[in-house]
Design a protein around this motif. Sequence first.
Motif, PDB file in Angstrom:
ATOM      1  N   TRP A   1      -5.432  -7.538   1.009  1.00 46.22           N
ATOM      2  CA  TRP A   1      -4.309  -8.431   1.287  1.00 46.22           C
ATOM      3  C   TRP A   1      -3.141  -7.630   1.849  1.00 46.22           C
ATOM      4  CZ3 TRP A   1      -4.355 -13.723   0.472  1.00 46.22           C
ATOM      5  CH2 TRP A   1      -5.461 -14.218  -0.231  1.00 46.22           C
ATOM      6  N   VAL A   2      -2.358  -8.280   2.707  1.00 40.17           N
ATOM      7  CA  VAL A   2      -1.125  -7.697   3.234  1.00 40.17           C
ATOM      8  C   VAL A   2       0.032  -8.461   2.607  1.00 40.17           C
ATOM      9  CG1 VAL A   2       0.277  -7.308   5.291  1.00 40.17           C
ATOM     10  CG2 VAL A   2      -2.210  -7.076   5.416  1.00 40.17           C
ATOM     11  N   GLY A   3       0.943  -7.716   1.976  1.00 42.58           N
ATOM     12  CA  GLY A   3       2.143  -8.324   1.408  1.00 42.58           C
ATOM     13  C   GLY A   3       3.342  -7.951   2.260  1.00 42.58           C
TER      14      GLY A   3
ATOM     15  N   PHE B   1       7.062  -1.336  -6.890  1.00 38.57           N
ATOM     16  CA  PHE B   1       6.000  -2.059  -7.590  1.00 38.57           C
ATOM     17  C   PHE B   1       4.697  -1.275  -7.514  1.00 38.57           C
ATOM     18  CE2 PHE B   1       7.976  -6.407  -6.358  1.00 38.57           C
ATOM     19  CZ  PHE B   1       8.910  -6.283  -7.375  1.00 38.57           C
ATOM     20  N   ASP B   2       3.982  -1.208  -8.637  1.00 41.98           N
ATOM     21  CA  ASP B   2       2.640  -0.642  -8.571  1.00 41.98           C
ATOM     22  C   ASP B   2       1.687  -1.743  -8.097  1.00 41.98           C
ATOM     23  OD1 ASP B   2       2.165  -2.295 -10.797  1.00 41.98           O
ATOM     24  OD2 ASP B   2       2.240  -0.639 -12.216  1.00 41.98           O
ATOM     25  N   ASP B   3       0.439  -1.380  -7.844  1.00 36.58           N
ATOM     26  CA  ASP B   3      -0.523  -2.346  -7.302  1.00 36.58           C
ATOM     27  C   ASP B   3      -0.747  -3.531  -8.243  1.00 36.58           C
ATOM     28  OD1 ASP B   3      -0.749  -0.856  -5.028  1.00 36.58           O
ATOM     29  OD2 ASP B   3      -2.698   0.022  -5.533  1.00 36.58           O
ATOM     30  N   ALA B   4      -0.731  -3.273  -9.564  1.00 33.13           N
ATOM     31  CA  ALA B   4      -0.946  -4.360 -10.532  1.00 33.13           C
ATOM     32  C   ALA B   4       0.183  -5.391 -10.444  1.00 33.13           C
ATOM     33  CB  ALA B   4      -1.047  -3.793 -11.938  1.00 33.13           C
ATOM     34  N   THR B   5       1.405  -4.935 -10.277  1.00 31.44           N
ATOM     35  CA  THR B   5       2.542  -5.857 -10.164  1.00 31.44           C
ATOM     36  C   THR B   5       2.452  -6.648  -8.870  1.00 31.44           C
ATOM     37  OG1 THR B   5       3.905  -4.308 -11.418  1.00 31.44           O
ATOM     38  CG2 THR B   5       5.064  -6.008 -10.152  1.00 31.44           C
ATOM     39  N   LEU B   6       2.120  -5.960  -7.786  1.00 30.65           N
ATOM     40  CA  LEU B   6       1.982  -6.659  -6.501  1.00 30.65           C
ATOM     41  C   LEU B   6       0.864  -7.695  -6.571  1.00 30.65           C
ATOM     42  CD1 LEU B   6       3.450  -6.531  -3.813  1.00 30.65           C
ATOM     43  CD2 LEU B   6       1.683  -4.970  -3.006  1.00 30.65           C
ATOM     44  N   ALA B   7      -0.251  -7.354  -7.217  1.00 27.38           N
ATOM     45  CA  ALA B   7      -1.357  -8.304  -7.372  1.00 27.38           C
ATOM     46  C   ALA B   7      -0.930  -9.490  -8.231  1.00 27.38           C
ATOM     47  CB  ALA B   7      -2.565  -7.609  -7.984  1.00 27.38           C
ATOM     48  N   ALA B   8      -0.074  -9.265  -9.225  1.00 28.94           N
ATOM     49  CA  ALA B   8       0.416 -10.364 -10.057  1.00 28.94           C
ATOM     50  C   ALA B   8       1.264 -11.339  -9.218  1.00 28.94           C
ATOM     51  CB  ALA B   8       1.239  -9.825 -11.223  1.00 28.94           C
ATOM     52  N   PHE B   9       2.093 -10.807  -8.320  1.00 35.21           N
ATOM     53  CA  PHE B   9       2.853 -11.680  -7.439  1.00 35.21           C
ATOM     54  C   PHE B   9       1.921 -12.446  -6.499  1.00 35.21           C
ATOM     55  CE2 PHE B   9       6.627  -9.001  -8.441  1.00 35.21           C
ATOM     56  CZ  PHE B   9       7.453 -10.034  -8.866  1.00 35.21           C
ATOM     57  N   LEU B  10       0.866 -11.789  -6.026  1.00 30.29           N
ATOM     58  CA  LEU B  10      -0.115 -12.468  -5.183  1.00 30.29           C
ATOM     59  C   LEU B  10      -0.754 -13.632  -5.947  1.00 30.29           C
ATOM     60  CD1 LEU B  10      -2.074 -12.888  -2.814  1.00 30.29           C
ATOM     61  CD2 LEU B  10      -3.410 -10.958  -3.686  1.00 30.29           C
ATOM     62  N   ARG B  11      -1.175 -13.381  -7.180  1.00 24.39           N
ATOM     63  CA  ARG B  11      -1.797 -14.441  -7.978  1.00 24.39           C
ATOM     64  C   ARG B  11      -0.822 -15.614  -8.174  1.00 24.39           C
ATOM     65  NH1 ARG B  11      -3.604 -10.005 -10.851  1.00 24.39           N
ATOM     66  NH2 ARG B  11      -2.060 -10.329 -12.499  1.00 24.39           N
ATOM     67  N   SER B  12       0.465 -15.311  -8.343  1.00 26.70           N
ATOM     68  CA  SER B  12       1.444 -16.382  -8.544  1.00 26.70           C
ATOM     69  C   SER B  12       1.643 -17.220  -7.284  1.00 26.70           C
ATOM     70  CB  SER B  12       2.782 -15.793  -9.002  1.00 26.70           C
ATOM     71  OG  SER B  12       3.475 -15.193  -7.926  1.00 26.70           O
TER      72      SER B  12
ATOM     73  N   PRO C   1      13.431 -16.012   7.614  1.00 30.86           N
ATOM     74  CA  PRO C   1      13.359 -14.696   6.976  1.00 30.86           C
ATOM     75  C   PRO C   1      12.743 -13.647   7.899  1.00 30.86           C
ATOM     76  CG  PRO C   1      12.564 -16.403   5.496  1.00 30.86           C
ATOM     77  CD  PRO C   1      12.739 -17.041   6.838  1.00 30.86           C
ATOM     78  N   VAL C   2      13.152 -12.394   7.708  1.00 31.92           N
ATOM     79  CA  VAL C   2      12.718 -11.271   8.535  1.00 31.92           C
ATOM     80  C   VAL C   2      11.872 -10.325   7.683  1.00 31.92           C
ATOM     81  CG1 VAL C   2      13.529  -9.297   9.885  1.00 31.92           C
ATOM     82  CG2 VAL C   2      14.781 -11.448   9.949  1.00 31.92           C
ATOM     83  N   VAL C   3      10.764  -9.834   8.237  1.00 32.98           N
ATOM     84  CA  VAL C   3       9.905  -8.874   7.541  1.00 32.98           C
ATOM     85  C   VAL C   3      10.560  -7.497   7.611  1.00 32.98           C
ATOM     86  CG1 VAL C   3       7.640  -7.766   7.477  1.00 32.98           C
ATOM     87  CG2 VAL C   3       7.828 -10.176   8.122  1.00 32.98           C
ATOM     88  N   VAL C   4      10.782  -6.865   6.444  1.00 30.21           N
ATOM     89  CA  VAL C   4      11.419  -5.543   6.415  1.00 30.21           C
ATOM     90  C   VAL C   4      10.543  -4.474   5.764  1.00 30.21           C
ATOM     91  CG1 VAL C   4      13.766  -6.445   6.507  1.00 30.21           C
ATOM     92  CG2 VAL C   4      12.681  -6.066   4.284  1.00 30.21           C
ATOM     93  N   ALA C   5       9.423  -4.868   5.173  1.00 27.57           N
ATOM     94  CA  ALA C   5       8.496  -3.891   4.589  1.00 27.57           C
ATOM     95  C   ALA C   5       7.134  -4.555   4.427  1.00 27.57           C
ATOM     96  CB  ALA C   5       9.005  -3.391   3.243  1.00 27.57           C
ATOM     97  N   VAL C   6       6.097  -3.722   4.427  1.00 28.12           N
ATOM     98  CA  VAL C   6       4.726  -4.218   4.299  1.00 28.12           C
ATOM     99  C   VAL C   6       3.976  -3.337   3.315  1.00 28.12           C
ATOM    100  CG1 VAL C   6       2.541  -4.606   5.515  1.00 28.12           C
ATOM    101  CG2 VAL C   6       4.694  -5.092   6.664  1.00 28.12           C
ATOM    102  N   ARG C   7       3.185  -3.966   2.449  1.00 30.66           N
ATOM    103  CA  ARG C   7       2.321  -3.239   1.527  1.00 30.66           C
ATOM    104  C   ARG C   7       0.927  -3.860   1.583  1.00 30.66           C
ATOM    105  NH1 ARG C   7       4.731  -1.766  -3.667  1.00 30.66           N
ATOM    106  NH2 ARG C   7       2.587  -1.191  -4.154  1.00 30.66           N
ATOM    107  N   HIS C   8      -0.060  -3.076   1.212  1.00 33.89           N
ATOM    108  CA  HIS C   8      -1.438  -3.561   1.152  1.00 33.89           C
ATOM    109  C   HIS C   8      -1.909  -3.472  -0.290  1.00 33.89           C
ATOM    110  CE1 HIS C   8      -1.830  -3.603   5.520  1.00 33.89           C
ATOM    111  NE2 HIS C   8      -1.001  -2.580   5.470  1.00 33.89           N
ATOM    112  N   VAL C   9      -2.685  -4.468  -0.689  1.00 36.48           N
ATOM    113  CA  VAL C   9      -3.191  -4.497  -2.063  1.00 36.48           C
ATOM    114  C   VAL C   9      -4.582  -5.126  -2.063  1.00 36.48           C
ATOM    115  CG1 VAL C   9      -2.128  -6.738  -2.596  1.00 36.48           C
ATOM    116  CG2 VAL C   9      -2.581  -5.111  -4.452  1.00 36.48           C
TER     117      VAL C   9
END
Length: 194
Positions: free
Chosen positions: A131-133, A180-191, A116-124
Amino acid sequence: MSPDTRLDARVGGAPAVRPRSPATSALQDRYRAYRLRQGREFLNLIPRAGLRRVIQACRPRAGDDVSIDELAAWCADRLPLPPLAVWMADFQQHRAAHLADEAPTETGPRSPDGTPVVVAVRHVRHRSREWVGQLLVQPRDDRWEGAIQFHGDDDGHAWRTAPIFRERSVTEIRERFRSFDDATLAAFLRSALP
């Protein structure tokens, strides 16, 4: 000296610039491709007589053949190109410009080995920690599949979600990821965390 050794030597001598994401193999491959592109572009600027001298300097022995990639790598080693850490920091801040410079194919970015290739980065922030997503994509049948890989600031561990996106284009996946808002991104992190 192999290209990997040259890359490691340049990285080892890098100034204290810390990119916000780890140097994944895909980013290292992208950096190597950037260096080769710069070396090729430099070769295009050299007059024919000067090109003969570059070939002679690059050849280990008279009569040895030298490929364009070997010439480009030789030139890249002599150009004042940024080391990996500096290039990564710039890539993360100006991703669109880098991707435009690479002229990716219309179908989407692909790694040479199919990873897989990284195409976007977000911080949460999650539990008082940064964290870096990273949005990872890869082709799957006639569509693109995406997952999010998370890295903490203080260790080298990474945790990845299962594939959560499946769209016709990388652009559609990237737009959903960015929506995604930060809460959604954090939910994916928790998963993804153990």
